[in-house]
Design a protein around this motif. Sequence first.
Motif, PDB file in Angstrom:
ATOM      1  N   PRO A   6       0.784  -1.225   0.000  1.00 46.74           N
ATOM      2  CA  PRO A   6       0.000   0.000   0.000  1.00 46.74           C
ATOM      3  C   PRO A   6       0.820   1.281   0.000  1.00 46.74           C
ATOM      4  O   PRO A   6       0.474   2.248  -0.645  1.00 46.74           O
TER       5      PRO A   6
ATOM      6  N   PRO B  20     -14.482   1.387  -6.397  1.00 47.37           N
ATOM      7  CA  PRO B  20     -13.802   0.373  -5.583  1.00 47.37           C
ATOM      8  C   PRO B  20     -13.968  -1.037  -6.116  1.00 47.37           C
ATOM      9  O   PRO B  20     -13.180  -1.920  -5.785  1.00 47.37           O
TER      10      PRO B  20
ATOM     11  N   THR C 276      -2.445  -3.152  -3.587  1.00 52.71           N
ATOM     12  CA  THR C 276      -3.032  -2.532  -2.405  1.00 52.71           C
ATOM     13  C   THR C 276      -4.010  -3.502  -1.743  1.00 52.71           C
ATOM     14  O   THR C 276      -4.430  -4.484  -2.346  1.00 52.71           O
TER      15      THR C 276
ATOM     16  N   TYR D  69      -8.645   1.540   0.291  1.00 51.82           N
ATOM     17  CA  TYR D  69      -9.321   2.260  -0.792  1.00 51.82           C
ATOM     18  C   TYR D  69      -9.877   3.600  -0.334  1.00 51.82           C
ATOM     19  O   TYR D  69      -9.694   4.622  -1.008  1.00 51.82           O
TER      20      TYR D  69
ATOM     21  N   PRO E 268      -8.191   6.364  -2.902  1.00 49.34           N
ATOM     22  CA  PRO E 268      -8.804   5.602  -4.002  1.00 49.34           C
ATOM     23  C   PRO E 268      -8.028   5.661  -5.305  1.00 49.34           C
ATOM     24  O   PRO E 268      -8.051   4.693  -6.083  1.00 49.34           O
TER      25      PRO E 268
ATOM     26  N   ASP F  55      -5.562   2.677  -5.693  1.00 44.74           N
ATOM     27  CA  ASP F  55      -6.063   1.312  -5.590  1.00 44.74           C
ATOM     28  C   ASP F  55      -5.756   0.518  -6.854  1.00 44.74           C
ATOM     29  O   ASP F  55      -5.988   0.989  -7.970  1.00 44.74           O
TER      30      ASP F  55
ATOM     31  N   TRP G 179      -5.476  -7.875  -3.401  1.00 44.93           N
ATOM     32  CA  TRP G 179      -6.462  -6.827  -3.692  1.00 44.93           C
ATOM     33  C   TRP G 179      -7.827  -7.190  -3.101  1.00 44.93           C
ATOM     34  O   TRP G 179      -8.608  -6.311  -2.752  1.00 44.93           O
TER      35      TRP G 179
ATOM     36  N   ARG H 125     -15.573  -3.095  -0.815  1.00 34.20           N
ATOM     37  CA  ARG H 125     -15.665  -2.851  -2.249  1.00 34.20           C
ATOM     38  C   ARG H 125     -17.106  -2.734  -2.739  1.00 34.20           C
ATOM     39  O   ARG H 125     -17.431  -1.860  -3.533  1.00 34.20           O
TER      40      ARG H 125
END
Length: 341
Positions: free
Chosen positions: A74, A196, A215, A220, A224, A227, A257, A335
Amino acid sequence: MIRRSSRGGTAALWSGLSLCAVTLTGLVASTSPEPATQEVAAPENVSAATMTNEPYCPPGTEPVSEAERRVADPDAGPSDSAEVTPEQAAEYQDRLRRAMDRVRDHEAAAPYTVPVVMHVISASDGSGEISDARIDDQVDVLNRAYRGEYAQGSEGTDTEFRFELADVTRTENDTWFRDFGEQRDEIRAELRQGGPETLNIYTADLGSGLLGFSTFPQDYADDPDQDGVAIAHDTLPGGDREKFNEGHTGTHEVGHWLGLFHTFQNGCESPGDYVDDTPYEREAASGCPEGRDTCPEREGEDPVTNFMNYSDDACMTHFTKGQADRMAEHWAAFREGAPQA
């Protein structure tokens, strides 16, 4: 010089999901365990394929050579080689637990169809160019892996995640291609598409020894634009990366992810990778060391064929039911229905 083009995919970008019948009702994350006492020096929020200290070898086993790295990354630089610390993993787990408390009564159905945007970054001499056919092959590998089609016997599971190509962008930029690690914030902020739920995959030259990085879903909301997943261009199916050219770097990084740790997270110490049905493993596997058992006091041999290890592509075959459940939890928590960028 920058040259860009875009190929329209077979699916439009969308913020919803293709939903069928199986729900996540009743799936609740476990409470966060106490962080393990094992000390592992690490840059913040980085997970790499191998530990930098001397490998532990139980009696009768040989040291495992350092693998090429697929990292979960990240924040820190992709050239760093270290583990996510137990404390960092526990913090991610706590964020999952709190998020699942908020969505516990929400019915999210499977299969989960994920729109994929491939960002091909190449050099002016043609290095890094990837054909449409190889991109289609990579998406096919993801679908086969997440359906459990590489599994042997009953070892694997259908995770119920599906992947559908939404778009391909092509950017010719020598600096971006050869120095992706230093330029990645700018690259991803400029190229990223969707919300997302959209999987953005970037291909470039990531440097010697680095196969890919990703990431986590927990990141997120705070960033964002960043991502997504980056993979070395030569790891896609048909690439030139010996032992790592069947597309499973993509399989592995998409696992991050979707919220998975490495199978060797926390080594032999509880809670391991936070998945009950993946055996404990002290350190990453290299090659395909079948029968390896680096945690002899724990049940089961090392999960060397699991997609979240660092074995050769030809050795990797499956996710477990517990990993599938964990990915579904992360999807519901971070997400599905998350705010758009």
